[in-house]
Scaffold this active site. Sequence first.
Site, mmCIF file in Angstrom:
data_model
loop_
_atom_site.group_PDB
_atom_site.id
_atom_site.type_symbol
_atom_site.label_atom_id
_atom_site.label_comp_id
_atom_site.label_asym_id
_atom_site.label_seq_id
_atom_site.Cartn_x
_atom_site.Cartn_y
_atom_site.Cartn_z
ATOM 1 N N ARG A 184 -2.304 9.995 -26.124
ATOM 2 C CA ARG A 184 -3.533 9.211 -26.310
ATOM 3 C C ARG A 184 -4.439 9.870 -27.344
ATOM 4 O O ARG A 184 -5.093 9.186 -28.130
ATOM 5 C CB ARG A 184 -4.254 9.033 -24.974
ATOM 6 C CG ARG A 184 -3.584 7.923 -24.154
ATOM 7 C CD ARG A 184 -3.824 8.076 -22.688
ATOM 8 N NE ARG A 184 -5.207 7.992 -22.316
ATOM 9 C CZ ARG A 184 -5.772 8.717 -21.349
ATOM 10 N NH1 ARG A 184 -5.060 9.588 -20.663
ATOM 11 N NH2 ARG A 184 -7.034 8.581 -21.076
ATOM 12 N N ARG B 133 -6.258 8.176 -11.930
ATOM 13 C CA ARG B 133 -5.962 7.244 -13.024
ATOM 14 C C ARG B 133 -4.595 7.544 -13.625
ATOM 15 O O ARG B 133 -4.312 8.684 -14.000
ATOM 16 C CB ARG B 133 -7.073 7.365 -14.073
ATOM 17 C CG ARG B 133 -7.158 6.159 -14.973
ATOM 18 C CD ARG B 133 -8.339 6.292 -15.900
ATOM 19 N NE ARG B 133 -7.870 6.131 -17.270
ATOM 20 C CZ ARG B 133 -8.652 5.896 -18.298
ATOM 21 N NH1 ARG B 133 -9.955 5.805 -18.128
ATOM 22 N NH2 ARG B 133 -8.151 5.771 -19.502
ATOM 23 N N ARG C 101 -10.332 -0.154 -31.523
ATOM 24 C CA ARG C 101 -9.512 1.056 -31.486
ATOM 25 C C ARG C 101 -8.637 1.183 -32.709
ATOM 26 O O ARG C 101 -7.820 2.105 -32.796
ATOM 27 C CB ARG C 101 -8.644 1.054 -30.242
ATOM 28 C CG ARG C 101 -9.137 2.057 -29.184
ATOM 29 C CD ARG C 101 -8.197 1.954 -28.029
ATOM 30 N NE ARG C 101 -8.199 3.067 -27.133
ATOM 31 C CZ ARG C 101 -8.928 3.151 -26.025
ATOM 32 N NH1 ARG C 101 -9.813 2.236 -25.740
ATOM 33 N NH2 ARG C 101 -8.778 4.176 -25.216
ATOM 34 N N LYS D 288 -17.356 8.173 -22.965
ATOM 35 C CA LYS D 288 -17.848 6.826 -23.305
ATOM 36 C C LYS D 288 -18.217 6.025 -22.053
ATOM 37 O O LYS D 288 -19.290 5.443 -21.994
ATOM 38 C CB LYS D 288 -16.774 6.031 -24.071
ATOM 39 C CG LYS D 288 -16.441 6.576 -25.444
ATOM 40 C CD LYS D 288 -15.494 5.637 -26.191
ATOM 41 C CE LYS D 288 -14.112 5.510 -25.568
ATOM 42 N NZ LYS D 288 -13.304 6.725 -25.596
ATOM 43 N N ARG E 283 -10.145 14.475 -14.537
ATOM 44 C CA ARG E 283 -10.301 13.069 -14.146
ATOM 45 C C ARG E 283 -9.027 12.554 -13.468
ATOM 46 O O ARG E 283 -9.081 11.778 -12.522
ATOM 47 C CB ARG E 283 -10.642 12.206 -15.374
ATOM 48 C CG ARG E 283 -10.969 10.759 -15.017
ATOM 49 C CD ARG E 283 -11.528 9.999 -16.192
ATOM 50 N NE ARG E 283 -10.514 9.695 -17.181
ATOM 51 C CZ ARG E 283 -10.757 9.130 -18.362
ATOM 52 N NH1 ARG E 283 -11.997 8.837 -18.713
ATOM 53 N NH2 ARG E 283 -9.790 8.873 -19.199
HETATM 54 P P1 AMP Z 1 -9.725 3.488 -21.974
HETATM 55 O O1 AMP Z 1 -10.194 3.284 -20.570
HETATM 56 O O2 AMP Z 1 -10.715 2.977 -22.992
HETATM 57 O O3 AMP Z 1 -9.298 4.902 -22.247
HETATM 58 O O4 AMP Z 1 -8.430 2.575 -22.162
HETATM 59 C C1 AMP Z 1 -7.282 2.761 -21.349
HETATM 60 C C2 AMP Z 1 -6.072 2.127 -21.998
HETATM 61 O O5 AMP Z 1 -6.298 0.706 -22.148
HETATM 62 C C3 AMP Z 1 -5.739 2.611 -23.398
HETATM 63 O O6 AMP Z 1 -4.991 3.812 -23.408
HETATM 64 C C4 AMP Z 1 -4.934 1.434 -23.941
HETATM 65 O O7 AMP Z 1 -3.634 1.403 -23.389
HETATM 66 C C5 AMP Z 1 -5.713 0.256 -23.364
HETATM 67 N N1 AMP Z 1 -6.807 -0.158 -24.269
HETATM 68 C C6 AMP Z 1 -8.147 -0.076 -24.024
HETATM 69 N N2 AMP Z 1 -8.848 -0.554 -25.046
HETATM 70 C C7 AMP Z 1 -7.950 -0.956 -25.972
HETATM 71 C C8 AMP Z 1 -8.053 -1.526 -27.272
HETATM 72 N N3 AMP Z 1 -9.246 -1.753 -27.829
HETATM 73 N N4 AMP Z 1 -6.909 -1.814 -27.935
HETATM 74 C C9 AMP Z 1 -5.702 -1.582 -27.379
HETATM 75 N N5 AMP Z 1 -5.530 -1.026 -26.181
HETATM 76 C C10 AMP Z 1 -6.640 -0.709 -25.466
#
Ligand code: AMP
Length: 193
Positions: A147, A135, A90, A15, A129
Amino acid sequence: MSRFVVLFGPPGCGKGTQAARLKDALGVPHISTGDMFRDHKARRTELGQRVEAILAAGQLVPDGVTNDMVRERLGRDDARKGALLDGYPRNTDQAEVLDGILRDLGRAVDDVVVIEVPRKELIDRLVKRGKDSGRADDQDPKVIENRLEVYRAQSEPCIGYYERTGKRLHRIAGVGAVDEVTGRILGALGVKG
Ligand code: AMP
């Protein structure tokens, strides 16, 4: 060609990589809730300190905090014509809130792009990654598993939500070269690259 596009799919589906390329073609800002939380964490803001452990465990940040952050972001001038949403919504509650936020702005979700990648490849990409970027939530195989499970149980139902509410839903094969995937998405959206 300005519109609101939800870029959807499991962790590791690409994404963020795709959004960085698509935002120019679409002429809208890239809004990544994950990037926003990581930025808060890096700046040691109050929010950053509050969410740090949640991110590290691969859990979802509570909806209230997340929705408020997105509402504020979508209210800014540069998002008036549209936005590319990455990592939000999400869960279906967030999807409903997003509909409400956009309704208040006189707009709506125009397209939902679901990037599909086999589970084995997702895990390989996330491990890679983790090594390349450092990260935090990509380091531990258990957190990666968690996740993916959070995605399956909480996030995936958004696809059904968008089907039920009659959104244009595009399922895109997220495998192969990055450029190819970008081309597939632009083709589905009817946008020239
Ligand atoms: P991502 O970079 O999109 O994989 O997001 C990394 C982390 O941020 C996720 O594993 C969640 O802990 C938090 N996060 C990101 N977007 C959301 C969301 N829409 N709702 C809740 N937590 C989020």
